[in-house]
Design a protein around this motif. Structure first.
Motif, short mmCIF file in Angstrom:
data_model
loop_
_atom_site.label_atom_id
_atom_site.label_comp_id
_atom_site.label_asym_id
_atom_site.label_seq_id
_atom_site.Cartn_x
_atom_site.Cartn_y
_atom_site.Cartn_z
N LEU A 1 -58.45 -9.24 -23.24
CA LEU A 1 -59.00 -9.50 -22.07
C LEU A 1 -60.20 -8.56 -21.74
N VAL A 2 -60.06 -7.44 -22.23
CA VAL A 2 -60.95 -6.34 -22.12
C VAL A 2 -62.33 -6.90 -22.82
N PHE A 3 -62.14 -7.23 -23.92
CA PHE A 3 -63.25 -7.92 -24.90
C PHE A 3 -63.73 -8.97 -24.08
N ALA A 4 -63.13 -10.01 -23.59
CA ALA A 4 -63.78 -11.12 -23.01
C ALA A 4 -64.82 -10.72 -21.95
N TRP A 5 -64.08 -9.80 -21.26
CA TRP A 5 -64.70 -9.25 -19.67
C TRP A 5 -66.18 -8.67 -20.15
N PHE A 6 -66.15 -7.83 -21.16
CA PHE A 6 -67.38 -7.10 -21.57
C PHE A 6 -68.28 -8.09 -22.19
N ALA A 7 -68.05 -8.94 -23.17
CA ALA A 7 -68.79 -9.57 -24.02
C ALA A 7 -69.27 -10.85 -23.32
N GLY A 8 -68.21 -11.41 -22.28
CA GLY A 8 -69.01 -12.38 -21.11
C GLY A 8 -69.44 -11.91 -20.00
N SER A 9 -69.81 -10.55 -19.62
CA SER A 9 -70.22 -10.11 -18.65
C SER A 9 -71.27 -10.66 -17.95
N GLY A 10 -72.31 -11.36 -19.07
CA GLY A 10 -73.59 -11.79 -18.61
C GLY A 10 -73.40 -13.35 -18.39
N SER A 11 -72.31 -13.99 -18.34
CA SER A 11 -71.75 -15.43 -18.48
C SER A 11 -72.03 -15.98 -16.83
N VAL A 12 -72.08 -17.23 -16.62
CA VAL A 12 -71.97 -17.82 -15.59
C VAL A 12 -70.49 -17.72 -14.94
N MET A 13 -70.35 -17.79 -13.42
CA MET A 13 -69.06 -17.46 -13.44
C MET A 13 -68.26 -18.88 -13.28
N LEU A 14 -66.89 -18.60 -13.25
CA LEU A 14 -65.77 -19.77 -13.13
C LEU A 14 -64.57 -19.13 -12.60
N ALA A 15 -64.19 -19.71 -11.47
CA ALA A 15 -63.01 -19.37 -10.63
C ALA A 15 -63.12 -17.85 -10.24
N GLY A 16 -64.29 -17.55 -9.79
CA GLY A 16 -64.66 -15.99 -9.43
C GLY A 16 -64.64 -14.81 -10.31
N PHE A 17 -64.57 -15.18 -11.63
CA PHE A 17 -64.67 -14.45 -12.90
C PHE A 17 -65.97 -14.88 -13.81
N PRO A 18 -66.25 -14.00 -14.56
CA PRO A 18 -67.35 -14.43 -15.65
C PRO A 18 -66.56 -15.48 -16.54
N ALA A 19 -67.25 -16.52 -16.76
CA ALA A 19 -66.57 -17.57 -17.47
C ALA A 19 -65.83 -17.28 -18.74
N VAL A 20 -66.49 -16.35 -19.58
CA VAL A 20 -65.75 -16.28 -20.77
C VAL A 20 -64.50 -15.33 -20.56
N THR B 1 -72.15 -20.87 -21.76
CA THR B 1 -72.13 -20.10 -20.41
C THR B 1 -73.26 -19.40 -20.23
N ALA B 2 -74.32 -19.42 -20.88
CA ALA B 2 -75.48 -18.44 -20.76
C ALA B 2 -76.08 -18.77 -19.42
N PRO B 3 -76.73 -17.94 -18.64
CA PRO B 3 -77.10 -18.19 -17.32
C PRO B 3 -78.60 -18.84 -17.36
N GLU B 4 -79.16 -18.76 -18.56
CA GLU B 4 -80.29 -19.59 -18.76
C GLU B 4 -80.34 -20.69 -19.78
N PRO B 5 -80.78 -21.95 -19.73
CA PRO B 5 -80.64 -22.99 -20.72
C PRO B 5 -81.30 -22.46 -21.92
N ARG B 6 -80.76 -22.96 -23.16
CA ARG B 6 -81.18 -22.55 -24.33
C ARG B 6 -82.08 -23.67 -25.10
N PRO B 7 -83.29 -23.26 -25.53
CA PRO B 7 -83.98 -24.55 -26.20
C PRO B 7 -83.52 -24.64 -27.48
N LEU B 8 -83.86 -25.74 -28.31
CA LEU B 8 -83.40 -25.94 -29.64
C LEU B 8 -84.37 -25.27 -30.47
N ASP B 9 -84.53 -23.82 -30.56
CA ASP B 9 -85.24 -23.13 -31.54
C ASP B 9 -84.90 -22.93 -33.00
#
Length: 297
Positions: free
Chosen positions: A21-40, A162-170
């Motif tokens: 859970l700690v790993f997911a909290w920090f690794a996904g800290s920049g993700s969009v939200m889901l149920a009031g928490f970072p989605a990851v 769950t990135a906050p900005e859309p990703r192109p096919l780069d």
């Protein structure tokens, strides 16, 4: 089982779930939200919830029949949840997120169905669980670690989706997708070659040395490490800050398959069966352990 051993197992459950859970909290800290928490992080909660829920009937009936199937369901659950979070945040999934979700789903469904078929063909039991499934606290450790496996392994994919900005096919996407395709092909072909080999009664007491198994002693594991590395490559432009913890995804897979429950376990079983066989000794000596190389002439 003594109170001391039960307490030790429950401590492992507590530590493992906390780390996940700690790993997911920090690794996904920049993700969009889901149920009031970072989605990851929410996906990590779901991963533990699915496995702990499945543990209850498994412990009651002392059965590991659906352990691997639950692992597949866990992957699909967190991917669907991540897609729902991205859909809610952006209105639609960008092409990179959609492609990565498809990659993880394809791998999960293929491997999950393969393992389900294999375990039922073997009578619905796995030698890994013979001793621990009759011991509820130790059995709970196995289900908890499976949730951790999903969280760490899928972390790069979840960050992409769950990135906050859309990703192109780069270029990162195409390079990573190519790696994923190579790894997926290796895993599928190697598993099918071994399945056909073992299905032939003439090979009952033999070991496979043909096809991809002539290039590597564990080509399916090489494939799995490669495909998750490909997903990490796709994720690289999306990583920042604590998100760089996602580089642990393929490293975790590599550690798991080479040091924990993969190569070392299978090699011990093989050594017990064929250790005195000169042909086995020659195969071990001349064939690459993991990363493929042309067969020795």
């Amino acid at each position: 089982m003594s109170f001391k051993h039960a307490a030790r197992s429950l401590l492992v459950v507590l530590v493992a779930s906390t780390i996940g859970l700690v790993f997911a909290w920090f690794a996904g800290s920049g993700s969009v939200m889901l149920a009031g928490f970072p989605a990851v992080f929410t996906c990590a909660l779901l991963a533990f919830g699915v496995n702990w829920l499945a543990y209850v009937p498994a412990a009651l009936f002392r059965s590991d029949r659906f352990y691997d199937t639950t692992g597949a369901i866990t992957y699909l659950t967190v991917i669907v949840a991540a897609c729902a979070a991205a859909q809610d945040a952006h209105g639609q999934l960008d092409p990179a997120a959609l492609a990565v979700a498809g990659m993880v789903a394809a791998w999960t469904i293929r491997l999950g169905s393969f393992l389900f078929t294999r375990i039922h063909a073997a009578g619905g039991t796995d030698v890994r669980f013979e001793k621990i499934k009759v011991n509820p606290p130790r059995f709970l450790v196995a289900w908890t670690l499976q949730a951790c496996w999903v969280i760490f392994t899928a972390s790069a994919a979840l960050i992409i989706i769950t990135a906050p900005e859309p990703r192109p096919l780069d270029a990162f996407f195409w390079a990573g997708a190519t790696l994923w395709a190579v790894g997926f092909a290796f895993e599928v072909i190697a598993d099918e070659q071994k399945r056909r080999f073992k299905a032939d009664p003439a090979n009952r007491s033999r070991f496979i040395t043909s096809g991809l198994w002539a290039w590597s002693q564990h080509p399916n594991y090489f494939g799995e490490i490669t495909l998750w590395t490909g997903i990490l490559v796709i994720a690289l432009p999306s990583l920042s800050g604590w998100g760089w913890l996602a580089v642990l995804s393929p490293l975790f897979v590599t550690l798991l398959l080479t040091k924990v429950s993969g190569i070392n376990l299978l090699d011990a079983i093989a050594e017990k069966r064929w250790g005195d066989d000169p042909a086995w000794q020659a195969y071990r000596r001349t064939t690459a352990v993991l990363f493929p190389k042309p067969p020795a002439k």
